[in-house]
Design a protein around this motif. Sequence first.
Motif, short mmCIF file in Angstrom:
data_model
loop_
_atom_site.label_atom_id
_atom_site.label_comp_id
_atom_site.label_asym_id
_atom_site.label_seq_id
_atom_site.Cartn_x
_atom_site.Cartn_y
_atom_site.Cartn_z
N ALA A 66 0.81 -1.22 0.00
CA ALA A 66 0.00 0.00 0.00
C ALA A 66 0.85 1.27 0.00
N GLY A 67 2.16 1.14 0.11
CA GLY A 67 3.04 2.30 0.15
C GLY A 67 3.99 2.22 1.33
N ALA A 68 4.72 3.29 1.54
CA ALA A 68 5.71 3.31 2.62
C ALA A 68 5.04 3.61 3.96
N ARG A 69 5.58 2.99 4.99
CA ARG A 69 5.14 3.25 6.36
C ARG A 69 6.35 3.77 7.12
#
Length: 86
Positions: A66-69
């Motif tokens: 879902a993307g960077a955390r």
Amino acid sequence: AVVRAATADIGRPPQFRTFVGHLTVARAGRRTPLPAGLAQRWQHADLAGRFAVHEVALVESETEAAGARYRTLRHWRIPPDPELSC
């Protein structure tokens, strides 16, 4: 405005939000190839600027589907210097 103009031909435009300066020290993982000639064009780019630094943070990032955390591991406050102004 300078960053927006310099990156206009690289994908989608940046979001409108307050600037938060950062420096990536190390990064590993999949990389998307840069457009041809981009590295040469930016090699001597004049992107000088000034901004006040109020704190330094050590941030860990994990890339997920879902993307960077991002997770702040530690931060240090920088006391203001009355002799400097930006």
